[in-house]
Design a protein around this motif. Structure first.
Motif, PDB file in Angstrom:
ATOM      1  N   LYS A   1      54.273 -24.560-124.015  1.00  0.00           N
ATOM      2  CA  LYS A   1      54.455 -23.683-125.185  1.00  0.00           C
ATOM      3  C   LYS A   1      53.786 -24.291-126.406  1.00  0.00           C
TER       4      LYS A   1
ATOM      5  N   ASP B   1      65.610 -20.718-124.562  1.00  0.00           N
ATOM      6  CA  ASP B   1      67.034 -20.919-124.234  1.00  0.00           C
ATOM      7  C   ASP B   1      67.584 -22.183-124.908  1.00  0.00           C
TER       8      ASP B   1
ATOM      9  N   SER C   1      63.785 -17.988-118.941  1.00  0.00           N
ATOM     10  CA  SER C   1      65.121 -18.607-118.830  1.00  0.00           C
ATOM     11  C   SER C   1      66.171 -17.808-119.587  1.00  0.00           C
TER      12      SER C   1
HETATM   13  P1  ADP Z   1      61.060 -20.239-120.898  1.00  0.00           P
HETATM   14  O1  ADP Z   1      61.454 -19.984-119.483  1.00  0.00           O
HETATM   15  O2  ADP Z   1      62.065 -19.729-121.884  1.00  0.00           O
HETATM   16  O3  ADP Z   1      59.676 -19.868-121.254  1.00  0.00           O
HETATM   17  P2  ADP Z   1      60.994 -23.053-120.244  1.00  0.00           P
HETATM   18  O4  ADP Z   1      62.261 -23.236-119.459  1.00  0.00           O
HETATM   19  O5  ADP Z   1      59.709 -22.978-119.512  1.00  0.00           O
HETATM   20  O6  ADP Z   1      61.153 -21.793-121.182  1.00  0.00           O
HETATM   21  O7  ADP Z   1      60.854 -24.188-121.371  1.00  0.00           O
HETATM   22  C1  ADP Z   1      61.877 -24.423-122.294  1.00  0.00           C
HETATM   23  C2  ADP Z   1      62.626 -25.667-121.880  1.00  0.00           C
HETATM   24  O8  ADP Z   1      61.856 -26.829-122.231  1.00  0.00           O
HETATM   25  C3  ADP Z   1      63.942 -25.864-122.594  1.00  0.00           C
HETATM   26  O9  ADP Z   1      64.986 -25.185-121.931  1.00  0.00           O
HETATM   27  C4  ADP Z   1      64.142 -27.389-122.548  1.00  0.00           C
HETATM   28  O10 ADP Z   1      65.038 -27.772-121.510  1.00  0.00           O
HETATM   29  C5  ADP Z   1      62.747 -27.938-122.206  1.00  0.00           C
HETATM   30  N1  ADP Z   1      62.277 -28.961-123.164  1.00  0.00           N
HETATM   31  C6  ADP Z   1      61.614 -30.091-122.800  1.00  0.00           C
HETATM   32  N2  ADP Z   1      61.314 -30.838-123.876  1.00  0.00           N
HETATM   33  C7  ADP Z   1      61.815 -30.183-124.962  1.00  0.00           C
HETATM   34  C8  ADP Z   1      61.819 -30.463-126.387  1.00  0.00           C
HETATM   35  N3  ADP Z   1      61.264 -31.566-126.911  1.00  0.00           N
HETATM   36  N4  ADP Z   1      62.411 -29.552-127.208  1.00  0.00           N
HETATM   37  C9  ADP Z   1      62.961 -28.416-126.705  1.00  0.00           C
HETATM   38  N5  ADP Z   1      62.988 -28.105-125.378  1.00  0.00           N
HETATM   39  C10 ADP Z   1      62.425 -28.972-124.513  1.00  0.00           C
END
Ligand code: ADP
Length: 269
Positions: free
Chosen positions: A227, A179, A17
């Motif tokens: 994650k 992000d 992202s």
């Molecule tokens: P990336 O593509 O950077 O690996 P993802 O988009 O798969 O990340 O996952 C990150 C997203 O998870 C954040 O943008 C957020 O919208 C979502 N998210 C869901 N629950 C949470 C939480 N408790 N704290 C932070 N982010 C969260």
């Protein structure tokens, strides 16, 4: 003479992202890639392993052909190839930026060196990686379509690669560039009352709840849930993990330098 790897490696993940425009298929965020390459170059952390996600490159194609579900129909084979190709295209943008910032980066394609079993890494050739680290190279891996001993093929996420490599290569720390500012009490994009959790122990991480409506427990969903599962495995192996917002300038730089930075630190405690 071969340089010895005296310190434990750092593993840095750049979220899909962050480095792509998630709304537009096959669109890199070149501004972010360029800025992050500059930050990584300035921080001069060595040994360093980089892993990046797929964002709008890998995900849409992998989903269309249900690569993560495994082999069920010959028509998926071409989808596997297309998913991998899309990831190599995104990887090329990252490689170009890193090398133009004088980082001795070398890409390592997971589909060529890792085999999963039911989606988890079962075999991975680590010798080239170890040798690269010893000489001062920065290996760059990414979430990829890989062969799977049970399902035919699977998606090996960048997040799984991060924890698995950190454990296998004895890393001292993981930096997750996301992000959002870190782990929140709820998805900050969906809940404006979500609060940033700046510090978490392994025990606290294990007791995190998810998808519990109306509860005050931390609601971890989406990509963050996966994650946290991977981070848990790393922390159990004593690898400190910090989640920072890689879309904001200098957060990754500060995390790499070990400076105080807005984010979530998770440690064994
Ligand atoms: P990336 O593509 O950077 O690996 P993802 O988009 O798969 O990340 O996952 C990150 C997203 O998870 C954040 O943008 C957020 O919208 C979502 N998210 C869901 N629950 C949470 C939480 N408790 N704290 C932070 N982010 C969260």
């Amino acid at each position: 003479m071969v340089r010895r790897m005296s310190v434990k490696p750092t593993v840095l993940k750049l979220g899909g992202s962050v480095i792509t425009d998630k709304e537009k298929p096959l669109t890199p965020n070149l501004k972010a890639i360029e800025r992050l390459a500059g930050e990584i170059s300035r921080a001069k952390v060595s040994p360093l392993i980089l892993v990046h996600g797929g964002g709008s490159f890998g995900h849409p194609i992998a989903e269309r052909y249900d690569i993560a579900g495994g082999y069920a129909d010959p028509s998926q084979i071409l989808g596997f190839s297309q998913t991998h190709l899309a990831m190599t295209l995104l990887n090329s943008w990252v490689m170009e930026a890193l090398i133009s910032h004088n980082i001795a980066a070398v890409e390592v394609h997971p589909s060529s060196c890792a085999v999963t079993k039911a989606g988890r890494i079962a075999n991975m050739e680590l010798e080239p990686l170890k040798k690269m680290l010893k000489l001062g190279f920065v290996p760059v891996l990414y979430g990829d379509a890989v062969l799977d001993s049970e399902k035919g093929f699977a998606i090996l996420s960048g997040d799984q690669l991060v924890s698995s490599l950190a454990i296998a290569l004895g890393a001292s720390r993981i930096i997750m560039g996301a992000d959002v500012d870190g782990l929140y009490t709820a998805d900050p994009k969906a809940d404006s009352s979500a609060q940033l959790i700046s510090h978490l122990t392994l025990e606290e991480l294990k007791s995190l709840k998810h998808r519990i409506e109306g509860s005050k427990a931390t609601d971890v969903t989406g990509g963050m849930l996966g994650k946290m599962h991977e981070v848990k495995l790393a922390i159990e192996n004593d690898i400190e993990t910090v989640i920072v917002n890689a879309t904001k300038p200098l957060r990754v730089y500060k995390a790499l330098k070990g400076e105080k930075v807005t984010g979530t630190i998770i440690e064994k405690g």
